[in-house]
Design an enzyme around this catalytic site. Sequence first.
Site, PDB file in Angstrom:
ATOM      1  N   GLY A   1       0.792  -1.231   0.000  1.00  0.00           N
ATOM      2  CA  GLY A   1       0.000   0.000   0.000  1.00  0.00           C
ATOM      3  C   GLY A   1       0.819   1.273   0.000  1.00  0.00           C
ATOM      4  N   SER A   2       0.656   2.119  -0.997  1.00  0.00           N
ATOM      5  CA  SER A   2       1.528   3.277  -1.113  1.00  0.00           C
ATOM      6  C   SER A   2       1.024   4.196  -2.217  1.00  0.00           C
ATOM      7  CB  SER A   2       2.955   2.810  -1.402  1.00  0.00           C
ATOM      8  OG  SER A   2       2.923   1.785  -2.385  1.00  0.00           O
ATOM      9  N   ARG A   3       1.916   5.090  -2.675  1.00  0.00           N
ATOM     10  CA  ARG A   3       1.531   6.084  -3.665  1.00  0.00           C
ATOM     11  C   ARG A   3       2.741   6.469  -4.500  1.00  0.00           C
ATOM     12  NH1 ARG A   3      -0.131  11.650  -1.051  1.00  0.00           N
ATOM     13  NH2 ARG A   3       1.306  12.861  -2.305  1.00  0.00           N
TER      14      ARG A   3
END
Length: 217
Positions: free
Chosen positions: A185-187
Amino acid sequence: MFHREGIKTILFGSIFTTAVLLLSDKFITLIWLQKTVQIAAFIILVIILQFFRNPKRTAILSETEILAPVDGKVVVIEEVFEAEYFKDKRIQISIFMSPINVHVTRYALSGLVKFSKYHPGKFLVAWHPKASEENERTTVVIENPNFGQVLYRQIAGALARRIVNYAQEGMQVVQGTDAGFIKFGSRVDIFLPLGTPVNVVLNQKAIGGKTIIATKA
Protein backbone atom coordinates in the site's frame (compact mmCIF):
# COMPACT_ATOMS: atom_id res chain seq x y z
CA MET A 1 4.63 -14.54 -12.72
CA PHE A 2 5.94 -13.02 -9.49
CA HIS A 3 8.27 -10.12 -8.80
CA ARG A 4 11.82 -10.90 -7.72
CA GLU A 5 11.37 -8.79 -4.59
CA GLY A 6 8.84 -11.33 -3.33
CA ILE A 7 10.90 -14.50 -3.68
CA LYS A 8 11.96 -14.72 -0.03
CA THR A 9 8.51 -13.79 1.27
CA ILE A 10 6.79 -16.30 -1.01
CA LEU A 11 9.24 -19.03 0.04
CA PHE A 12 8.66 -18.28 3.73
CA GLY A 13 4.89 -18.18 3.20
CA SER A 14 4.94 -21.53 1.40
CA ILE A 15 7.00 -23.16 4.16
CA PHE A 16 4.73 -21.67 6.82
CA THR A 17 1.56 -22.89 5.09
CA THR A 18 2.97 -26.39 4.58
CA ALA A 19 4.01 -26.57 8.23
CA VAL A 20 0.59 -25.44 9.42
CA LEU A 21 -1.16 -28.05 7.26
CA LEU A 22 1.05 -30.87 8.51
CA LEU A 23 1.05 -29.88 12.17
CA SER A 24 -2.67 -29.19 12.31
CA ASP A 25 -3.37 -32.65 10.89
CA LYS A 26 -1.21 -34.18 13.60
CA PHE A 27 -2.02 -32.12 16.69
CA ILE A 28 -5.52 -30.63 16.25
CA THR A 29 -8.24 -33.21 16.85
CA LEU A 30 -11.28 -30.98 16.51
CA ILE A 31 -12.13 -31.10 12.80
CA TRP A 32 -13.72 -27.65 12.66
CA LEU A 33 -10.70 -26.03 14.33
CA GLN A 34 -8.28 -27.99 12.18
CA LYS A 35 -9.99 -26.85 8.97
CA THR A 36 -10.25 -23.24 10.19
CA VAL A 37 -6.50 -23.10 10.88
CA GLN A 38 -5.68 -24.70 7.53
CA ILE A 39 -7.96 -22.38 5.57
CA ALA A 40 -6.50 -19.33 7.35
CA ALA A 41 -2.95 -20.42 6.49
CA PHE A 42 -3.93 -20.99 2.86
CA ILE A 43 -5.59 -17.55 2.63
CA ILE A 44 -2.41 -15.91 3.95
CA LEU A 45 -0.39 -17.63 1.22
CA VAL A 46 -2.86 -16.54 -1.46
CA ILE A 47 -2.63 -12.92 -0.25
CA ILE A 48 1.17 -13.06 -0.43
CA LEU A 49 1.08 -14.50 -3.94
CA GLN A 50 -1.37 -11.93 -5.27
CA PHE A 51 0.56 -9.06 -3.70
CA PHE A 52 3.82 -9.99 -5.42
CA ARG A 53 2.28 -10.80 -8.78
CA ASN A 54 4.03 -9.19 -11.71
CA PRO A 55 1.90 -9.43 -14.85
CA LYS A 56 3.89 -9.34 -18.07
CA ARG A 57 3.20 -6.10 -19.91
CA THR A 58 4.83 -4.90 -23.07
CA ALA A 59 4.58 -1.13 -23.28
CA ILE A 60 4.13 0.48 -26.68
CA LEU A 61 7.07 2.88 -26.57
CA SER A 62 6.22 6.49 -27.31
CA GLU A 63 8.35 9.60 -27.16
CA THR A 64 5.23 11.79 -27.02
CA GLU A 65 3.34 10.03 -24.20
CA ILE A 66 3.92 9.50 -20.49
CA LEU A 67 2.58 6.23 -19.10
CA ALA A 68 1.26 5.52 -15.61
CA PRO A 69 4.17 4.30 -13.46
CA VAL A 70 1.92 2.08 -11.30
CA ASP A 71 -1.51 0.48 -11.03
CA GLY A 72 -3.99 2.33 -8.85
CA LYS A 73 -6.41 5.25 -8.61
CA VAL A 74 -5.61 8.82 -9.65
CA VAL A 75 -6.11 10.85 -6.46
CA VAL A 76 -4.36 14.16 -7.24
CA ILE A 77 -4.12 16.35 -10.34
CA GLU A 78 -2.99 19.84 -9.44
CA GLU A 79 -0.42 22.56 -9.88
CA VAL A 80 2.04 22.53 -6.96
CA PHE A 81 5.42 23.90 -5.92
CA GLU A 82 8.00 21.09 -6.11
CA ALA A 83 10.53 21.99 -3.42
CA GLU A 84 13.14 19.24 -3.52
CA TYR A 85 14.62 19.31 -7.03
CA PHE A 86 12.97 21.78 -9.42
CA LYS A 87 12.08 24.40 -6.82
CA ASP A 88 9.35 25.73 -9.06
CA LYS A 89 5.77 24.94 -10.04
CA ARG A 90 4.87 21.66 -11.68
CA ILE A 91 1.78 19.59 -12.48
CA GLN A 92 1.48 16.82 -9.92
CA ILE A 93 -0.36 13.59 -10.71
CA SER A 94 -0.62 11.11 -7.83
CA ILE A 95 -1.68 7.47 -8.08
CA PHE A 96 -2.69 5.61 -4.92
CA MET A 97 -2.10 1.86 -4.69
CA SER A 98 -4.21 -0.26 -2.36
CA PRO A 99 -2.83 -3.57 -1.02
CA ILE A 100 -4.70 -5.45 -3.78
CA ASN A 101 -3.03 -3.53 -6.63
CA VAL A 102 0.06 -4.68 -8.50
CA HIS A 103 2.93 -2.89 -6.73
CA VAL A 104 5.55 -2.87 -9.47
CA THR A 105 6.85 0.61 -10.35
CA ARG A 106 7.53 1.10 -14.06
CA TYR A 107 9.36 3.89 -15.86
CA ALA A 108 6.78 6.37 -17.13
CA LEU A 109 9.04 7.51 -19.95
CA SER A 110 12.40 6.68 -21.48
CA GLY A 111 15.47 8.81 -20.86
CA LEU A 112 18.52 9.48 -18.71
CA VAL A 113 18.31 9.28 -14.92
CA LYS A 114 19.62 12.64 -13.71
CA PHE A 115 18.79 12.28 -10.01
CA SER A 116 17.95 9.42 -7.65
CA LYS A 117 17.70 9.79 -3.88
CA TYR A 118 16.25 7.83 -0.97
CA HIS A 119 14.68 9.69 1.98
CA PRO A 120 13.93 7.98 5.30
CA GLY A 121 10.77 9.27 6.93
CA LYS A 122 7.40 8.67 8.51
CA PHE A 123 4.66 6.21 7.54
CA LEU A 124 1.59 8.43 7.31
CA VAL A 125 -1.33 7.07 5.29
CA ALA A 126 -0.37 7.45 1.62
CA TRP A 127 -3.17 9.91 0.80
CA HIS A 128 -2.16 12.30 3.60
CA PRO A 129 -1.26 15.77 2.17
CA LYS A 130 2.13 15.69 3.91
CA ALA A 131 3.02 12.14 2.80
CA SER A 132 4.93 13.39 -0.26
CA GLU A 133 7.25 15.46 1.96
CA GLU A 134 7.41 13.54 5.26
CA ASN A 135 7.04 9.82 4.49
CA GLU A 136 9.79 7.41 3.55
CA ARG A 137 10.25 7.96 -0.18
CA THR A 138 12.53 7.96 -3.20
CA THR A 139 12.85 10.76 -5.72
CA VAL A 140 13.92 10.06 -9.31
CA VAL A 141 14.33 12.54 -12.17
CA ILE A 142 14.42 11.37 -15.79
CA GLU A 143 15.51 13.64 -18.64
CA ASN A 144 13.68 13.11 -21.91
CA PRO A 145 14.17 15.02 -25.20
CA ASN A 146 10.45 15.82 -25.58
CA PHE A 147 9.37 16.43 -21.98
CA GLY A 148 12.56 17.80 -20.45
CA GLN A 149 13.00 16.62 -16.87
CA VAL A 150 10.21 14.64 -15.23
CA LEU A 151 10.27 13.70 -11.54
CA TYR A 152 8.53 10.76 -9.93
CA ARG A 153 8.41 9.90 -6.25
CA GLN A 154 7.71 6.50 -4.66
CA ILE A 155 6.04 7.10 -1.30
CA ALA A 156 5.59 4.57 1.50
CA GLY A 157 2.18 4.31 3.14
CA ALA A 158 1.01 3.34 6.61
CA LEU A 159 1.62 -0.34 5.88
CA ALA A 160 4.55 -0.06 3.50
CA ARG A 161 7.89 -0.73 5.12
CA ARG A 162 10.18 -1.08 2.16
CA ILE A 163 10.64 0.84 -1.06
CA VAL A 164 12.82 -0.69 -3.78
CA ASN A 165 14.23 1.70 -6.38
CA TYR A 166 16.37 0.46 -9.28
CA ALA A 167 17.06 3.86 -10.87
CA GLN A 168 20.63 5.08 -10.55
CA GLU A 169 22.06 8.35 -11.79
CA GLY A 170 23.53 8.01 -15.28
CA MET A 171 21.34 5.06 -16.31
CA GLN A 172 19.48 5.08 -19.61
CA VAL A 173 16.02 3.70 -18.85
CA VAL A 174 13.24 2.42 -21.10
CA GLN A 175 9.58 3.35 -20.78
CA GLY A 176 7.42 0.62 -19.24
CA THR A 177 10.27 -1.44 -17.80
CA ASP A 178 10.70 -2.34 -14.13
CA ALA A 179 11.79 0.64 -12.00
CA GLY A 180 11.23 -0.83 -8.53
CA PHE A 181 8.66 -2.10 -6.07
CA ILE A 182 6.79 -0.82 -3.02
CA LYS A 183 5.55 -3.27 -0.40
CA PHE A 184 2.02 -3.05 1.04
CA GLY A 185 0.00 0.00 0.00
CA SER A 186 1.53 3.28 -1.11
CA ARG A 187 1.53 6.08 -3.66
CA VAL A 188 3.54 7.41 -6.59
CA ASP A 189 3.64 11.11 -7.48
CA ILE A 190 4.80 12.30 -10.88
CA PHE A 191 5.70 15.96 -11.55
CA LEU A 192 5.35 17.28 -15.11
CA PRO A 193 6.28 20.62 -16.70
CA LEU A 194 3.54 23.23 -16.62
CA GLY A 195 1.44 23.16 -19.76
CA THR A 196 1.73 19.41 -20.25
CA PRO A 197 -1.66 18.05 -21.45
CA VAL A 198 -3.03 15.60 -18.86
CA ASN A 199 -4.96 12.58 -20.14
CA VAL A 200 -6.42 11.25 -16.89
CA VAL A 201 -9.09 12.47 -14.46
CA LEU A 202 -9.54 12.17 -10.72
CA ASN A 203 -10.60 8.73 -9.46
CA GLN A 204 -9.68 7.10 -12.76
CA LYS A 205 -8.10 3.66 -12.50
CA ALA A 206 -4.64 3.56 -14.02
CA ILE A 207 -2.70 0.56 -15.28
CA GLY A 208 1.07 0.78 -14.94
CA GLY A 209 2.89 0.78 -18.28
CA LYS A 210 -0.40 1.02 -20.19
CA THR A 211 -2.51 4.05 -19.23
CA ILE A 212 -1.42 7.29 -20.92
CA ILE A 213 -1.40 9.97 -18.23
CA ALA A 214 0.03 12.85 -20.27
CA THR A 215 1.13 13.79 -23.78
CA LYS A 216 3.57 16.21 -25.36
CA ALA A 217 2.20 19.73 -25.67
